[in-house]
Enzyme design. Structure first.
Site, short mmCIF file in Angstrom:
data_model
loop_
_atom_site.label_atom_id
_atom_site.label_comp_id
_atom_site.label_asym_id
_atom_site.label_seq_id
_atom_site.Cartn_x
_atom_site.Cartn_y
_atom_site.Cartn_z
CB SER A 17 -0.94 0.07 1.10
OG SER A 17 -0.26 0.12 2.37
CG LEU A 90 8.60 -8.39 5.81
CD1 LEU A 90 7.61 -9.62 6.04
CD2 LEU A 90 8.63 -7.57 6.81
CG ASN A 107 12.71 0.74 6.51
OD1 ASN A 107 11.92 0.12 5.83
ND2 ASN A 107 12.80 0.27 8.06
CG HIS A 109 10.03 0.71 11.89
ND1 HIS A 109 10.05 -0.52 11.96
CD2 HIS A 109 9.52 0.77 13.49
CE1 HIS A 109 9.84 -1.29 13.02
NE2 HIS A 109 9.63 -0.60 14.00
CD GLU A 179 3.15 3.13 7.68
OE1 GLU A 179 4.18 2.50 8.37
OE2 GLU A 179 2.76 2.12 6.96
C1 GRF Z 1 4.14 -0.55 6.65
O1 GRF Z 1 3.32 -0.19 7.96
C2 GRF Z 1 5.63 -0.25 6.98
O2 GRF Z 1 5.62 0.85 8.20
C3 GRF Z 1 6.29 -1.47 7.40
O3 GRF Z 1 5.72 -2.47 6.54
C4 GRF Z 1 4.38 -2.08 6.20
C5 GRF Z 1 4.07 -2.13 4.65
O4 GRF Z 1 2.79 -1.95 4.52
N1 GRF Z 1 7.55 -1.46 7.30
P1 GRF Z 1 2.36 -2.24 3.05
O5 GRF Z 1 2.93 -3.40 2.41
O6 GRF Z 1 3.11 -0.79 2.36
O7 GRF Z 1 0.94 -2.19 2.90
#
Ligand code: GRF
Length: 199
Positions: A17, A90, A107, A109, A179
């Site tokens: 997302s 990851l 990154n 977080h 985010e």
């Molecule tokens: C996000 O919450 C980010 O902070 C973390 O992983 C999640 C990824 O979400 N590192 P998406 O795949 O972008 O929906």
């Protein structure tokens, strides 16, 4: 910004997302960069669809395959990538990639680092730990990437209050909303302030 436009690679592992938010920002002219490559740590990452539907190149990084780090670096070079944004990736970024993109990898977080970070702290694990702690707030952190998990210099943070009755799911949803707004804006500033754009 001096030099040619930045060429961004986005690294994902899951639903993507935040990749989608970055693609939308780029398409609306809110990012001083084009997204040229999407790297996924799994071939079945749902977020890859955001890239393929736009004909953006993809690369699958299989950490355990021999030569994977070198192949990733080659893919980044072939796409003339200048900056990298991790968005739910990851795996640890291989050292040879970190070394070739000094201060050019960020990154995202889903907590206020330096708390609730490090190996194995991702997704709902983070939100469960925050809620169990009794903290009254969580948040979002954007930081530079070095050779360790979640340890590079912090370049932006935004707080997200914890509300009564919050679950890992409800907290995750509010954090994602932040985010999707914060990451494109911070990346835009970060790229604009990078004086030397590598080609
Ligand atoms: C996000 O919450 C980010 O902070 C973390 O992983 C999640 C990824 O979400 N590192 P998406 O795949 O972008 O929906």
């Amino acid at each position: 910004m001096n030099g040619p436009a930045a060429r961004l690679a986005v690294f994902i592992s899951g639903r993507g997302s935040n990749l989608n938010a970055l693609l939308n920002a780029a398409e609306q002219g809110d990012l001083p960069a084009t997204i040229e490559l999407v790297v996924a740590s799994r071939p079945d990452a749902p977020g890859l669809a955001y890239a393929t539907s736009r004909n953006i190149g993809t690369f699958i990084y299989n950490q355990t395959a021999p030569g994977a780090a070198s192949q990733l670096l080659t893919a980044l070079r072939q796409a003339h990538i200048s900056h990298i944004a991790l968005a739910g990736f990851l795996k640890l970024v291989p050292g040879e990639v970190v070394d070739n993109f000094p201060e050019r990898i960020v990154n995202l977080h889903p907590a206020l680092l330096p708390r609730y970070g490090g190996k194995g702290m991702y997704g709902h694990r983070v939100h469960r730990a925050v809620l169990a702690s009794g903290d009254t707030e969580s948040g979002v952190t954007v930081h530079l990437v070095d050779r360790k998990y979640d340890s590079g210099r912090i370049i932006a943070q935004e707080r997200v209050p914890i509300v009564s009755g919050d679950t890992p799911e409800s907290l995750a949803e509010r954090i994602h909303d932040v985010e999707h707004r914060l990451y494109p804006a911070v990346i835009a500033d970060w790229i604009s302030s990078s004086r030397t754009v590598r080609t």
